[in-house]
Design a protein around this motif. Structure first.
Motif, PDB file in Angstrom:
ATOM      1  N   VAL A 123       5.295 -35.711  80.598  1.00  9.98           N
ATOM      2  CA  VAL A 123       4.279 -35.331  79.691  1.00  9.98           C
ATOM      3  C   VAL A 123       4.160 -33.878  79.246  1.00  9.98           C
ATOM      4  CG1 VAL A 123       1.819 -35.859  79.393  1.00  9.98           C
ATOM      5  CG2 VAL A 123       3.334 -37.562  80.059  1.00  9.98           C
ATOM      6  N   LEU A 124       4.064 -33.095  80.290  1.00 10.09           N
ATOM      7  CA  LEU A 124       3.870 -31.787  80.157  1.00 10.09           C
ATOM      8  C   LEU A 124       4.895 -30.940  79.035  1.00 10.09           C
ATOM      9  CD1 LEU A 124       2.042 -29.336  81.094  1.00 10.09           C
ATOM     10  CD2 LEU A 124       3.480 -28.989  82.746  1.00 10.09           C
ATOM     11  N   ILE A 125       6.236 -31.421  79.322  1.00  7.57           N
ATOM     12  CA  ILE A 125       7.258 -31.073  78.314  1.00  7.57           C
ATOM     13  C   ILE A 125       6.817 -31.566  76.995  1.00  7.57           C
ATOM     14  CG2 ILE A 125       9.661 -30.972  77.746  1.00  7.57           C
ATOM     15  CD1 ILE A 125      10.080 -31.165  80.906  1.00  7.57           C
ATOM     16  N   ILE A 126       6.702 -32.636  76.851  1.00 10.35           N
ATOM     17  CA  ILE A 126       6.277 -33.041  75.417  1.00 10.35           C
ATOM     18  C   ILE A 126       4.856 -32.542  74.884  1.00 10.35           C
ATOM     19  CG2 ILE A 126       5.551 -35.389  74.284  1.00 10.35           C
ATOM     20  CD1 ILE A 126       7.262 -36.768  76.256  1.00 10.35           C
ATOM     21  N   GLN A 127       4.079 -32.158  75.709  1.00 10.70           N
ATOM     22  CA  GLN A 127       2.988 -31.656  75.092  1.00 10.70           C
ATOM     23  C   GLN A 127       3.109 -30.107  74.697  1.00 10.70           C
ATOM     24  OE1 GLN A 127       0.354 -31.861  78.527  1.00 10.70           O
ATOM     25  NE2 GLN A 127      -0.772 -33.846  77.529  1.00 10.70           N
ATOM     26  N   GLY A 128       3.978 -29.449  75.662  1.00 10.84           N
ATOM     27  CA  GLY A 128       4.419 -28.174  75.316  1.00 10.84           C
ATOM     28  C   GLY A 128       5.147 -28.080  73.864  1.00 10.84           C
TER      29      GLY A 128
END
Length: 142
Positions: A123-128
């Motif tokens: 999720v953090l990668i997608i948000q980034g």
């Protein structure tokens, strides 16, 4: 003893800055929203798996609070993104409440912690990536 007093004085000095800073209401609002998001995500994760859901049904919010506190403290351990200490803290927290729940073993708890960390990382990668795209689009329009 002097070292502990020095650490405590430094912590107090750090928190005292909040009283004097501008925009402390907004800062407090964002802080509450951020920590509330963490707790809500952990709560949803616990309810998503049968054995941790049973643990929540049996022990209530105490199980969630213990796991949340342990994992929050574990993020202070110097490691790459908390990988390792987070899983151990979650596993320890879950196994504290595993008594009487058949199948809620250390291995299950570690698998749960790994899956939770993996999903959070994804999720953090997608948000980034989304943020990167939004920044690129906003610069293009200027």
């Amino acid at each position: 003893m002097m070292r502990i007093k020095g650490i405590w004085a430094g912590l107090w000095k750090g928190f005292a800055v909040i009283v004097k800073m501008r925009g402390k209401g907004l800062w407090l609002c964002y802080t509450i929203l951020l920590w509330g998001s963490y707790i809500t995500a952990l709560y949803c994760a616990f309810l998503s798996f049968p054995l941790t859901a049973e643990m929540m049904a049996r022990y209530g919010i105490a199980a969630l609070a213990v796991c949340f506190v342990f994992t929050s403290i574990s993020m202070g351990v110097p490691s790459n993104g908390g990988i390792g200490p987070y899983q151990w803290a979650m596993m320890f927290g879950i196994t504290l409440f595993s008594g009487g729940i058949s199948g809620l073993t250390r291995e299950y708890a570690l698998t749960f912690a790994n899956m939770l960390m993996g999903v959070q990382t994804l999720v953090l990668i997608i948000q980034g990536l989304l943020t990167f795209g939004c920044i690129a689009l906003s610069k293009r329009h200027k």
